[in-house]
Scaffold this motif. Structure first.
Motif, PDB file in Angstrom:
ATOM      1  N   LEU A  26      13.009  94.625  12.972  1.00 16.93           N
ATOM      2  CA  LEU A  26      13.870  95.083  14.058  1.00 16.93           C
ATOM      3  C   LEU A  26      15.260  94.540  13.788  1.00 16.93           C
ATOM      4  O   LEU A  26      15.436  93.336  13.596  1.00 16.93           O
ATOM      5  N   GLU A  27      16.258  95.437  13.756  1.00 22.96           N
ATOM      6  CA  GLU A  27      17.637  94.997  13.656  1.00 22.96           C
ATOM      7  C   GLU A  27      18.234  95.071  15.049  1.00 22.96           C
ATOM      8  O   GLU A  27      18.252  96.137  15.669  1.00 22.96           O
ATOM      9  N   THR A  28      18.705  93.936  15.563  1.00 23.86           N
ATOM     10  CA  THR A  28      19.226  93.873  16.926  1.00 23.86           C
ATOM     11  C   THR A  28      20.634  94.463  16.983  1.00 23.86           C
ATOM     12  O   THR A  28      21.275  94.646  15.942  1.00 23.86           O
ATOM     13  N   PRO A  29      21.132  94.742  18.184  1.00 23.98           N
ATOM     14  CA  PRO A  29      22.492  95.275  18.307  1.00 23.98           C
ATOM     15  C   PRO A  29      23.564  94.360  17.706  1.00 23.98           C
ATOM     16  O   PRO A  29      24.626  94.838  17.314  1.00 23.98           O
ATOM     17  N   THR A  30      23.301  93.058  17.609  1.00 23.63           N
ATOM     18  CA  THR A  30      24.273  92.130  17.015  1.00 23.63           C
ATOM     19  C   THR A  30      24.128  92.042  15.493  1.00 23.63           C
ATOM     20  O   THR A  30      24.884  91.330  14.851  1.00 23.63           O
ATOM     21  N   GLY A  31      23.138  92.727  14.934  1.00 24.67           N
ATOM     22  CA  GLY A  31      22.927  92.705  13.490  1.00 24.67           C
ATOM     23  C   GLY A  31      21.890  91.700  13.032  1.00 24.67           C
ATOM     24  O   GLY A  31      21.548  91.650  11.849  1.00 24.67           O
ATOM     25  N   MET A  32      21.386  90.882  13.929  1.00 24.67           N
ATOM     26  CA  MET A  32      20.340  89.924  13.566  1.00 24.67           C
ATOM     27  C   MET A  32      19.029  90.654  13.309  1.00 24.67           C
ATOM     28  O   MET A  32      18.739  91.657  13.950  1.00 24.67           O
ATOM     29  N   GLY A  90      16.734  95.199  22.565  1.00 26.13           N
ATOM     30  CA  GLY A  90      17.479  96.321  22.003  1.00 26.13           C
ATOM     31  C   GLY A  90      17.383  96.370  20.491  1.00 26.13           C
ATOM     32  O   GLY A  90      16.694  95.578  19.862  1.00 26.13           O
ATOM     33  N   GLY A  91      18.088  97.326  19.912  1.00 24.32           N
ATOM     34  CA  GLY A  91      18.114  97.475  18.462  1.00 24.32           C
ATOM     35  C   GLY A  91      17.275  98.634  17.988  1.00 24.32           C
ATOM     36  O   GLY A  91      16.875  99.506  18.767  1.00 24.32           O
ATOM     37  N   LYS A  92      17.025  98.636  16.674  1.00 22.98           N
ATOM     38  CA  LYS A  92      16.230  99.715  16.087  1.00 22.98           C
ATOM     39  C   LYS A  92      15.307  99.168  15.007  1.00 22.98           C
ATOM     40  O   LYS A  92      15.622  98.184  14.332  1.00 22.98           O
ATOM     41  N   ILE A  93      14.162  99.817  14.879  1.00 24.95           N
ATOM     42  CA  ILE A  93      13.204  99.468  13.828  1.00 24.95           C
ATOM     43  C   ILE A  93      13.752 100.032  12.521  1.00 24.95           C
ATOM     44  O   ILE A  93      14.023 101.226  12.418  1.00 24.95           O
ATOM     45  N   THR A  94      13.929  99.167  11.535  1.00 19.64           N
ATOM     46  CA  THR A  94      14.526  99.617  10.268  1.00 19.64           C
ATOM     47  C   THR A  94      13.536  99.636   9.115  1.00 19.64           C
ATOM     48  O   THR A  94      13.841 100.172   8.062  1.00 19.64           O
TER      49      THR A  94
END
Length: 120
Positions: free
Chosen positions: A41-47, A28-32
Motif C-alpha cells: 500500500l502506498e499512502t497519500p504521503t508516499g510512505m 488512504g492510498g492505493k495498492i501498488t
C-alpha cells in the motif's frame, strides 16, 4: 548522516490482500503491488506499508508480552469519538485495557496487530 531512510513498514499476516485493504480504508492510498504473498500500500504521503503472508501466523496479544506487539502504528485523527465507529466498522477491535481518555485509544486490526488512534 543516517545509514538509510524508512522505506516500508511490513506486517506479517495470514491474508495480505485483506489487511492491505483494511489499512487502505483507514489511512488512504492505493495498492501498488499484490501477488497473494506480498501486498504493498502506498499512502497519500508516499510512505509504503506492506503485508506478507505467514503460514501459522500468531497475532500479538495486548497488553502482555508473551506474544509481543513487535510494531504498531499511531494514526492521527481529529476526533476519537467520530473515528472509533469507523475503524470498528472496517473490522478493527477495541482492545481490552484501552482507555477512552482524550489522546489515544488502542485497537487491533483484523489480523490482530495493535494500532492507536491519537489526537493532539
Amino acid at each position: 548522516m543516517a545509514i538509510g531512510e524508512l522505506y516500508d513498514v511490513v506486517f506479517d499476516c495470514p491474508e495480505p490482500d485483506e489487511l492491505a485493504e483494511f489499512y487502505r480504508e483507514l489511512i488512504g492510498g492505493k495498492i501498488t503491488d499484490s501477488d497473494g504473498w506480498w501486498t504493498t500500500l502506498e499512502t497519500p504521503t508516499g510512505m509504503r506499508v506492506s503485508f506478507q503472508r505467514v503460514d501459522d501466523y500468531e497475532p500479538p496479544r495486548w497488553p502482555g508480552q508473551e506474544h509481543p506487539q513487535q510494531v504498531h502504528l499511531d494514526v492521527m485523527v481529529t476526533s476519537l469519538t467520530e473515528s472509533e465507529p469507523l475503524v470498528l466498522e472496517l473490522g478493527a477491535t477495541k482492545l481490552k485495557g484501552s482507555r477512552s481518555k482524550t489522546g489515544f485509544r488502542v485497537y487491533a486490526d483484523p489480523a490482530g496487530h495493535p494500532f492507536c488512534l491519537v489526537t493532539n
